[in-house]
Each structure stands twice: as C-alpha cells, then as structure tokens.
Design an enzyme around this catalytic site. Structure first.
Site, short mmCIF file in Angstrom:
data_model
loop_
_atom_site.label_atom_id
_atom_site.label_comp_id
_atom_site.label_asym_id
_atom_site.label_seq_id
_atom_site.Cartn_x
_atom_site.Cartn_y
_atom_site.Cartn_z
NE ARG A 37 7.61 -2.21 6.29
CZ ARG A 37 6.73 -2.14 6.42
NH1 ARG A 37 5.66 -1.94 5.42
NH2 ARG A 37 6.01 -2.46 7.73
CE LYS B 34 -1.65 -1.15 4.10
NZ LYS B 34 -1.21 -2.51 4.12
NE ARG C 179 -4.91 -0.42 9.53
CZ ARG C 179 -3.95 -0.84 9.19
NH1 ARG C 179 -3.60 -1.90 8.96
NH2 ARG C 179 -2.94 0.15 8.55
NE ARG D 144 5.91 0.21 10.03
CZ ARG D 144 4.74 0.06 9.40
NH1 ARG D 144 4.74 0.48 8.15
NH2 ARG D 144 3.84 -0.78 9.82
NE ARG E 16 2.23 -4.47 11.25
CZ ARG E 16 3.36 -4.57 10.63
NH1 ARG E 16 4.46 -4.99 10.87
NH2 ARG E 16 3.28 -4.01 9.16
#
Ligand code: AP5
Ligand code: MG
Ligand code: ZN
Length: 214
Positions: free
Chosen positions: A127, A13, A88, A160, A171
């Site tokens: 990431r 996203k 969400r 992160r 998550r």
C-alpha cells in the site's frame, strides 16, 4: 445518512470511502487518519495515541470515543457521514448509538466489506497513501500513473509505519477478535449489509454505491 464501513485492516474501507465521498458528497470520517494527523502535529492526543497506533493495538476508548464524537459534530457531518475505522468494539458502538440518539439521529446502514485474512497481508505490504487527498494505492493492484506521486493531487505518496509485517500481525489479531461482536450488534439492529470485498476495486465501489442508494 450515517453509514459505517466495517472491515479488517486492508479490506478497502479507506479506498472505497475516498471514492464514495466524490459520488455521494458524504464526509469521510476515519479515526486512523485522525490519529495519524494528531501524531504528525505532535498534539497531546497524538502523543497519547502514538504507542498504540505504532504497535497496532487499539487506542483506549476514553481517547477514541471523545475524538470521534467531536468530529461527527462538525458542520460537514450535518447531513451524515461515512465512518471508517469506528466503531471497533462494542463499547464504541454503544457510545455512538447513544450520542446519535441524543441528537435525534441514528446509524442508517452498516456495510461489512468481507475479505479473507490471507489476502490482507499482501494488500497492506504493497500500500501507498496520499497525505494530500487521502487516496490509496497499491503497487500491484492499484498503481499510481507515476511511481510515488498521487494521480489526483500530485502530492508525494508514503507507506504507513504500521504496515510493517510485525505490526500488521498484531492489527489483524486485534481486529479479528473484535469483529464478530460488532457484526452481531448491527445484525441485531437489522442494519448489517455484507459485500464481497475480494473483487476488483471498481466492482466493490459499484456494489457499495448500490447498497447506499437502496
Ligand atoms: P486505520 O487507519 O483505520 O487502519 P486499519 O483499520 O488497520 O485499516 P486500514 O486503513 O489498514 O485498511 P483499509 O480497510 O482502509 O484498506 P485500504 O483501503 O487502505 O487504523 C490505524 C490504527 O489507528 C489502528 O491500528 C489503531 O491503533 C488506531 N485506531 C483507529 N481507529 C480506532 C478505533 N476506533 N479505536 C481504537 N483505535 C483505533 O486498502 C488497503 C490496500 O489494499 C491498498 O493498497 C489498496 O490499494 C488495496 N485494495 C483496496 N481494495 C482492493 C481491492 N478490491 N482489490 C485489490 N486491492 C485493493
Ligand atoms: Mg484505512
Ligand atoms: Zn492525493
């Protein structure tokens, strides 16, 4: 044009919104980044959101919905925006519909970036993010030209806190639970489009660009 990008954690996203922002001029609104910024600055909202964000659970609706509605009333969203990470759950989707309708606006398109769960863990583990411009990298799939440095703006990249394996599990679980009702909500409104997010980043950008231009 108001567009929602739906997808599980790691689906792409943020990667795609950053690229499409350059192409379309639409603002990129991301609740995850709004929370992280408030946590960094130590605001009251940040203090309330922190335990949820760090453990990978959803921040309660009474905090999230107000923050998002304030954000989309800012001038840069006057012509619309791309929503990444909101809504969400169904409560958030309904609150958004109601708030837009009150201003004579509506969601135009919802695009679900479909990626199998098995792929997502590896994407999140590798990431790297830029605080300066929001660019997203991956140490294997999308490496920056110089390790640890953003190609676009030269800022230092960071990983992160919530990309640690244990938090990633939570998550994914939380988001998988909420996904089907959300897809059904937008399918019911005739606004749901779906794209294959398992291909390379450029191919996904091309697809998304085509869907938005249609
Ligand atoms: P948020 O920041 O939104 O996290 P998320 O939904 O878990 O999504 P991610 O940002 O992890 O994934 P992404 O889809 O943006 O993937 P990316 O492009 O980076 O939310 C964080 C937290 O805030 C939540 O857990 C919650 O606590 C709270 N929160 C946020 N919104 C909320 C809400 N509405 N209500 C309540 N709480 C809320 O890509 C991932 C990696 O894959 C990158 O390394 C990238 O380089 C790579 N990659 C991308 N595309 C490809 C591709 N096509 N091929 C190969 N690699 C790719
Ligand atoms: Mg993101
Ligand atoms: Zn940058």
């Amino acid at each position: 044009m108001y567009v929602i990008l739906l997808g599980l954690p790691g689906a792409g996203k943020g990667t795609q919104a950053a690229r499409l922002k350059a192409q379309t001029g639409l603002a990129h609104v991301t609740t995850g980044e709004l929370f992280r910024e408030n946590i960094r600055r130590g605001t009251e909202l940040g203090r309330k959101a922190q335990p949820f964000v760090e453990s990978g659970r959803l921040v309660p609706d009474e905090i999230t919905i107000g923050m998002l509605l304030d954000r989309i009333r800012q001038p840069d969203c006057g012509r619309g925006c791309m929503l990444d990470g909101f809504p969400r759950n169904l409560e958030q989707a309904r609150a958004l519909d109601t708030a837009l309708a009150a201003d004579g606006k509506r969601i135009d398109k919802t695009v679900y970036i479909r990626v199998p769960t098995e792929e997502l863990v590896g994407r999140l583990a590798g990431r790297w993010n830029c605080r300066g411009c929001g660019a997203v990298y991956h140490e294997v799939n999308q490496p920056p030209r110089a390790a640890g440095v953003c190609d676009n703006c030269g800022a230092q990249l960071y990983q992160r806190e919530d990309d640690k394996p244990q938090v990633v599990r939570t998550r994914l679980q939380v988001n998988v639970e909420q996904l089907q009702p959300l897809l059904a909500h937008y399918r019911g409104q005739g606004k749901l489009l779906e794209i294959d997010g398992l291909r390379d980043v450029d191919a996904v950008t091309e697809d998304l660009g085509a869907v938005l231009a249609a």
